[in-house]
Design an enzyme around this catalytic site. Sequence first.
Site, mmCIF file in Angstrom:
data_model
loop_
_atom_site.group_PDB
_atom_site.id
_atom_site.type_symbol
_atom_site.label_atom_id
_atom_site.label_comp_id
_atom_site.label_asym_id
_atom_site.label_seq_id
_atom_site.Cartn_x
_atom_site.Cartn_y
_atom_site.Cartn_z
ATOM 1 N N SER A 85 0.908 -1.172 -0.023
ATOM 2 C CA SER A 85 -0.151 0.058 -0.065
ATOM 3 C C SER A 85 0.751 1.240 -0.073
ATOM 4 C CB SER A 85 -0.995 -0.111 0.999
ATOM 5 O OG SER A 85 -0.180 0.159 2.207
ATOM 6 N N LYS A 97 -6.497 3.144 8.858
ATOM 7 C CA LYS A 97 -5.683 4.418 8.293
ATOM 8 C C LYS A 97 -6.078 5.597 8.215
ATOM 9 C CE LYS A 97 -3.367 1.134 4.946
ATOM 10 N NZ LYS A 97 -3.161 0.658 3.666
#
Length: 838
Positions: free
Chosen positions: A728, A771
């Site tokens: 990511s 996140k």
Amino acid sequence: MSSSSGIQIPSRLPLLLTHEGVLLPGSTTRISVDSARNMQLVKSRLLKGTSLKSTIIGVIPNTKDPEHDGEELPSLHRGHYKLLFIGTAGLAVQVVGSNWPKPHYTLLITGLCRFRVSQLLRERPFPVAMVEQLDRLEQYTEGEQLDGELGELSQRFYQAAVQLVGMLDMSVPVVAKLRRLLDSLPRETLPDVLASMIRTSNTEKLQVLDAIDLEERFKKTLPLLTRQIEGLKLLQKTRKLRPDDDKRVLAIRKGGVFPGRQFSLEEDGEDEDGDDMVVLDRKVKEAGMPEPALRVCLKELKRLKKMPQSMPEYALTRNYLELMVELPWSKSTTDCLDIRAARVLLDNDHYALEKLKRRVLEYLAVRQLKSALKGPILCFVGPPGVGKTSVGRSIARTLGREFHRIALGGVCDQSDIRGHRRTYVGSMPGRIINGLKTVGVNNPVFLLDEVDKLGKSLQGDPAAALLEVLDPEQNHSFTDHYLNVTFDLSQVLFIATANTTATIPPALLDRMEVLQVPGYTQEEKVEIAHRHLIPHQLEQHGLTPQQLQIPQDTTQEIISKYTREAGVRSLERKIGAICRAVAVKVAEGHKLSKTESSRVDSDIAAPPEMPIVIDQIALKDILGPQIFEMEVSERLTLPGVAIGLAWTPLGGEIMFVEASRMEGEGQLTLTGQLGDVMKESAHLAITWLRSNAKTYQLTNIAGCADPLEGNDIHLHFPAGAVTKDGPSAGVTIVTCLASLFSGRLVRSDVAMTGEITLRGLVLPVGGIKDKVLAAHRAGLKRIILPKRNEKDLEEIPGHIRAELDFVTAGTLDDVLNAAFDGGFPALSLTHPQITSKL
Ligand code: ADP
């Protein structure tokens, strides 16, 4: 009584005055000697003497208070004649000296006969007296028959003694021996012998000692004997009422040799072996085991009975049987499940966690409808301190079941789960069976904590053993190696917790339904603190809300400046620290802090103000300077820095990516704890940027169109020694390098996440909620995420969504445009439009 015939004791005897009980003829006792007088006697008579005569001493019970017993023999002079002049001549069988805790001797003395002191010859260093023997002392011959009233009395006494012994367990050797002795001993010795055996006080023994006349002696002792018989009868009656206590009754010290040792017919703690077996036998039958287990137990019990106690296997077998009878084969609690009450309870115990609570309720509801649910094993996955364990505990409470936590972190031996075979020394059952023994019912809630931290070693794979435990098709016949018989685990409700699913072995993961428990938002934490943590900590520290108040602002400060976590554990610790500090002040009756008192120094003498309110200054006083700072904007003052979002088992985190370049040969250096996937992402990013250098006007230091020509690039992922991996970070690396190659600054309030492809597409990633929460915690405003992650935004609480600006990106072009102020225009509009087909 005549003493002319039979054995004569010496006419001069040293006297031992003792506080320790009364020595009667025919019994043996230990006497501890530590007074100067008696020590002298032992030293110069018993230790030096060589003849048998020198081992005979006169033992006189000293009725004086030992505290006031000085050097003198005052009682002799003051004349408690009756008591002091009569004693028992004793044969010192053994003398043992010891220095601890102070110098003393222990004498083992057998009583021979009574004597009377006729003249005290000397007092120092120890008394010596002329004595007159009172009892006849004979070699063991047939005692002559007593006749007349005395004969009748002695016959009654003998019968009572026989009755008493008859009430004892004849299978104990010492009792059988006693029975034989009753017949062989001369009748006149019986009162002394029995009086020293049965439960009598010292005063009663003294009376027996004083009874020089045989008839009187019989009369004095007979009631004592009758009393003991009555006592035993009573005991046996209660034994019938309470069968469990069998083994405690009639316990006789084992191995006693008459008359060399004293008996005690009263019950004492020592278990009698034969009785124990009976108890064990009954327990085995009452344990409610299934047929096969019962058969094994009975077989072992049979072996045990034949085994001598000294054999090591005896203890092993016995432990095994004791475990078997303790296991809850058929004991269970009844579930009291009321879904409405469960909902209220879960809500009361935990704030937020809506999704998790909903799923738990569904699960409970299905269980209510179908009790024998072979349902999925729930596995709560989330960062530490988000309440996984505590939800597990609540589930047990709503069901009214016992709760047991099995910590699996670091377990790397399958025998931890399944037990060791009994052939090993020190073998024991596994944690599952041990847990069942602890809770004592067969349908508890077992929380398998940290299943993601199971290890593997040469001793086998504990995860594989867990498979059997967790599989509803198999666990009704779980076999622990130690038990070696099957135990039905199907009633146990298993719940697992983990920080990440990545390290859970796939086969195990397959058996479980994963419920993600993401971290909390700042607002949720404030609520949790005020609803649960603060009241809980106050209670733990013995404080009340009237003594300590923590306003919401302060809680927010604690959360943002003193903790950085997804859960609430360190928040709870900080609150605990505040409570401790306040507790000191409350106990002292003072004001909270110097700063506070200085603010109101006009009335220093004022009484302490309650409640103590924790404000910013007090907070700093207690917790010290703030630990975490919002450093984000300061770090983004140079080109070549970008903020990514990472997911770790501890929750979401923001992650800086830094890049720099210098003259060189086109080398790429990567530092920071990186995994392979991340390194690949870095290479992908460089390749994509090189291939699109012209479009985006990216150059090397010298302004040449290939950014790598004559330049080395260094990419660094700072912060912590934690290994970072996963795809990511792709978009962040691209943005960071694009900033470096273009010399433009990335916006300081933007964070991003997304995987990239060689062709410049942005692919979806996981852990969006964590996140986003991390970015929000760090005070960032704009978040770039893959287009296909748009659906994940629904999980994010509304107010946080409102505060953030989400940009969804399908291609890297979108990413760059959103990351730089004023966009990141591509030059050639003829650049082929890429559409994702993934
Ligand atoms: P985990 O098992 O996830 O590591 P715990 O269950 O041990 O965490 O929780 C740590 C502490 O935080 C416990 O005291 C728990 O009561 C508290 N806690 C966590 N989440 C909540 C919540 N949502 N509501 C109330 N208390 C919570």
